[in-house]
Write a protein that holds these residues in place. Structure first.
Motif, mmCIF file in Angstrom:
data_model
loop_
_atom_site.group_PDB
_atom_site.id
_atom_site.type_symbol
_atom_site.label_atom_id
_atom_site.label_comp_id
_atom_site.label_asym_id
_atom_site.label_seq_id
_atom_site.Cartn_x
_atom_site.Cartn_y
_atom_site.Cartn_z
ATOM 1 N N ASP A 41 -96.357 47.845 23.775
ATOM 2 C CA ASP A 41 -97.394 46.862 23.476
ATOM 3 C C ASP A 41 -96.807 45.469 23.634
ATOM 4 O O ASP A 41 -95.708 45.203 23.158
ATOM 5 C CB ASP A 41 -97.908 47.067 22.043
ATOM 6 C CG ASP A 41 -99.259 46.416 21.798
ATOM 7 O OD1 ASP A 41 -99.486 45.295 22.318
ATOM 8 O OD2 ASP A 41 -100.083 47.019 21.094
ATOM 9 N N ASP A 42 -97.545 44.579 24.292
ATOM 10 C CA ASP A 42 -97.046 43.211 24.497
ATOM 11 C C ASP A 42 -97.223 42.347 23.255
ATOM 12 O O ASP A 42 -96.670 41.257 23.171
ATOM 13 C CB ASP A 42 -97.766 42.552 25.683
ATOM 14 C CG ASP A 42 -99.258 42.424 25.448
ATOM 15 O OD1 ASP A 42 -99.776 41.296 25.532
ATOM 16 O OD2 ASP A 42 -99.921 43.446 25.176
ATOM 17 N N ASN A 43 -97.982 42.840 22.283
ATOM 18 C CA ASN A 43 -98.244 42.064 21.070
ATOM 19 C C ASN A 43 -97.267 42.482 19.974
ATOM 20 O O ASN A 43 -97.325 43.600 19.460
ATOM 21 C CB ASN A 43 -99.691 42.304 20.628
ATOM 22 C CG ASN A 43 -100.086 41.463 19.437
ATOM 23 O OD1 ASN A 43 -99.318 41.276 18.504
ATOM 24 N ND2 ASN A 43 -101.309 40.972 19.463
ATOM 25 N N ILE A 44 -96.370 41.568 19.610
ATOM 26 C CA ILE A 44 -95.321 41.859 18.631
ATOM 27 C C ILE A 44 -95.904 42.233 17.270
ATOM 28 O O ILE A 44 -95.378 43.096 16.568
ATOM 29 C CB ILE A 44 -94.303 40.686 18.529
ATOM 30 C CG1 ILE A 44 -93.044 41.123 17.800
ATOM 31 C CG2 ILE A 44 -94.880 39.464 17.872
ATOM 32 C CD1 ILE A 44 -92.007 41.706 18.703
ATOM 33 N N VAL A 45 -97.023 41.617 16.888
ATOM 34 C CA VAL A 45 -97.660 41.934 15.605
ATOM 35 C C VAL A 45 -98.182 43.374 15.612
ATOM 36 O O VAL A 45 -97.965 44.129 14.669
ATOM 37 C CB VAL A 45 -98.796 40.928 15.276
ATOM 38 C CG1 VAL A 45 -99.550 41.335 14.023
ATOM 39 C CG2 VAL A 45 -98.226 39.526 15.120
ATOM 40 N N ASP A 46 -98.856 43.756 16.711
ATOM 41 C CA ASP A 46 -99.345 45.137 16.833
ATOM 42 C C ASP A 46 -98.184 46.133 16.807
ATOM 43 O O ASP A 46 -98.288 47.193 16.194
ATOM 44 C CB ASP A 46 -100.157 45.322 18.124
ATOM 45 C CG ASP A 46 -101.535 44.676 18.039
ATOM 46 O OD1 ASP A 46 -101.988 44.358 16.923
ATOM 47 O OD2 ASP A 46 -102.154 44.482 19.096
ATOM 48 N N LEU A 47 -97.091 45.788 17.474
ATOM 49 C CA LEU A 47 -95.912 46.671 17.467
ATOM 50 C C LEU A 47 -95.409 46.875 16.043
ATOM 51 O O LEU A 47 -95.099 47.996 15.642
ATOM 52 C CB LEU A 47 -94.772 46.080 18.318
ATOM 53 C CG LEU A 47 -94.765 46.382 19.803
ATOM 54 C CD1 LEU A 47 -93.551 45.730 20.465
ATOM 55 C CD2 LEU A 47 -94.783 47.863 20.097
ATOM 56 N N LYS A 48 -95.322 45.788 15.291
ATOM 57 C CA LYS A 48 -94.827 45.869 13.905
ATOM 58 C C LYS A 48 -95.769 46.686 13.027
ATOM 59 O O LYS A 48 -95.333 47.547 12.259
ATOM 60 C CB LYS A 48 -94.642 44.466 13.326
ATOM 61 C CG LYS A 48 -93.383 43.776 13.788
ATOM 62 C CD LYS A 48 -93.230 42.450 13.048
ATOM 63 C CE LYS A 48 -91.903 41.815 13.114
ATOM 64 N NZ LYS A 48 -91.191 41.511 14.223
ATOM 65 N N ILE A 49 -97.071 46.419 13.139
ATOM 66 C CA ILE A 49 -98.071 47.149 12.333
ATOM 67 C C ILE A 49 -98.029 48.639 12.671
ATOM 68 O O ILE A 49 -97.953 49.486 11.786
ATOM 69 C CB ILE A 49 -99.496 46.585 12.569
ATOM 70 C CG1 ILE A 49 -99.602 45.180 11.957
ATOM 71 C CG2 ILE A 49 -100.568 47.517 11.982
ATOM 72 C CD1 ILE A 49 -100.862 44.426 12.362
ATOM 73 N N ASN A 50 -98.073 48.956 13.970
ATOM 74 C CA ASN A 50 -98.091 50.362 14.374
ATOM 75 C C ASN A 50 -96.781 51.066 14.046
ATOM 76 O O ASN A 50 -96.783 52.243 13.679
ATOM 77 C CB ASN A 50 -98.468 50.486 15.851
ATOM 78 C CG ASN A 50 -99.931 50.124 16.077
ATOM 79 O OD1 ASN A 50 -100.765 50.288 15.199
ATOM 80 N ND2 ASN A 50 -100.239 49.612 17.249
ATOM 81 N N SER A 51 -95.654 50.356 14.144
ATOM 82 C CA SER A 51 -94.358 50.934 13.747
ATOM 83 C C SER A 51 -94.371 51.292 12.264
ATOM 84 O O SER A 51 -93.895 52.356 11.871
ATOM 85 C CB SER A 51 -93.210 49.956 14.012
ATOM 86 O OG SER A 51 -93.012 49.781 15.387
ATOM 87 N N LYS A 52 -94.909 50.383 11.445
ATOM 88 C CA LYS A 52 -95.000 50.621 9.992
ATOM 89 C C LYS A 52 -95.855 51.861 9.701
ATOM 90 O O LYS A 52 -95.487 52.704 8.883
ATOM 91 C CB LYS A 52 -95.624 49.417 9.294
ATOM 92 C CG LYS A 52 -94.664 48.335 8.910
ATOM 93 C CD LYS A 52 -94.298 48.480 7.437
ATOM 94 C CE LYS A 52 -93.510 47.317 6.913
ATOM 95 N NZ LYS A 52 -92.197 47.133 7.470
ATOM 96 N N ILE A 53 -96.999 51.939 10.360
ATOM 97 C CA ILE A 53 -97.907 53.073 10.153
ATOM 98 C C ILE A 53 -97.204 54.378 10.539
ATOM 99 O O ILE A 53 -97.273 55.371 9.817
ATOM 100 C CB ILE A 53 -99.217 52.880 10.957
ATOM 101 C CG1 ILE A 53 -100.024 51.729 10.347
ATOM 102 C CG2 ILE A 53 -100.045 54.166 10.992
ATOM 103 C CD1 ILE A 53 -101.167 51.229 11.210
ATOM 104 N N ILE A 54 -96.496 54.357 11.654
ATOM 105 C CA ILE A 54 -95.783 55.556 12.109
ATOM 106 C C ILE A 54 -94.653 55.898 11.138
ATOM 107 O O ILE A 54 -94.438 57.064 10.808
ATOM 108 C CB ILE A 54 -95.269 55.368 13.556
ATOM 109 C CG1 ILE A 54 -96.461 55.381 14.514
ATOM 110 C CG2 ILE A 54 -94.266 56.456 13.919
ATOM 111 C CD1 ILE A 54 -96.147 54.922 15.910
ATOM 112 N N LYS A 55 -93.935 54.887 10.680
ATOM 113 C CA LYS A 55 -92.842 55.107 9.717
ATOM 114 C C LYS A 55 -93.386 55.745 8.440
ATOM 115 O O LYS A 55 -92.831 56.718 7.935
ATOM 116 C CB LYS A 55 -92.163 53.772 9.408
ATOM 117 C CG LYS A 55 -90.804 53.918 8.772
ATOM 118 C CD LYS A 55 -90.069 52.597 8.738
ATOM 119 C CE LYS A 55 -89.194 52.511 9.869
ATOM 120 N NZ LYS A 55 -88.460 51.798 10.552
ATOM 121 N N ILE A 56 -94.493 55.215 7.925
ATOM 122 C CA ILE A 56 -95.133 55.749 6.711
ATOM 123 C C ILE A 56 -95.558 57.204 6.925
ATOM 124 O O ILE A 56 -95.446 58.031 6.029
ATOM 125 C CB ILE A 56 -96.362 54.885 6.323
ATOM 126 C CG1 ILE A 56 -95.889 53.518 5.814
ATOM 127 C CG2 ILE A 56 -97.225 55.577 5.265
ATOM 128 C CD1 ILE A 56 -96.996 52.475 5.743
#
Length: 134
Positions: A12-27
């Motif tokens: 994803d080119d959007n760093i915010v989306d990457l962070k949000i989706n990474s968090k969701i996946i981590k959870i």
């Protein structure tokens, strides 16, 4: 659900989306490792390097559709030419903030795409999708 040492690649080119989706996946605890790339080019370079080095290939790719330079569909055009030991084993879900009917049709037409998901990721949707395929 145990992750069985699974790896996910987020593109994803959007760093915010990457962070949000990474968090969701981590959870979710569905994956052991999360790799992030800010472009289709970076992801292809990562995959080629990993293939050449004999490293751990991703089991699942979350691919943004709308990115500058190389969009998700252009990534898929190049991805399908990668060795079968990756393409036969790795599942791809596309991500989009707009559910454009044309994008839905194109995603459904791709042999490599199992689903088009709306951004941001919804944990329950991701869990159900992965339960179905893993």
């Amino acid at each position: 659900m145990s992750n069985n040492n699974r790896t996910v690649l987020l593109i994803d080119d959007n760093i915010v989306d990457l962070k949000i989706n990474s968090k969701i996946i981590k959870i979710s605890n569905l994956f052991d490792e999360i790799i992030t790339c800010l472009s289709g080019e970076e992801a292809l370079a990562y995959l080629k390097k990993t293939l050449n080095d004999g490293g751990k290939l991703p089991d699942f790719i979350l691919l943004d559709i709308q990115m500058p330079d190389m969009d998700g569909f252009e990534f898929l055009d190049l991805y399908k030419n990668l060795p079968n030991r990756l393409t036969d084993h790795c599942l791809i879900a596309m991500l989009s903030s707009t559910l454009d009917f044309g994008d839905i049709k194109r995603a459904e037409a791709s042999l490599h795409v199992i689903k088009l998901l709306k951004k941001p990721l919804i944990l329950k949707e991701l869990e159900e999708l992965l339960k179905k395929y893993f």
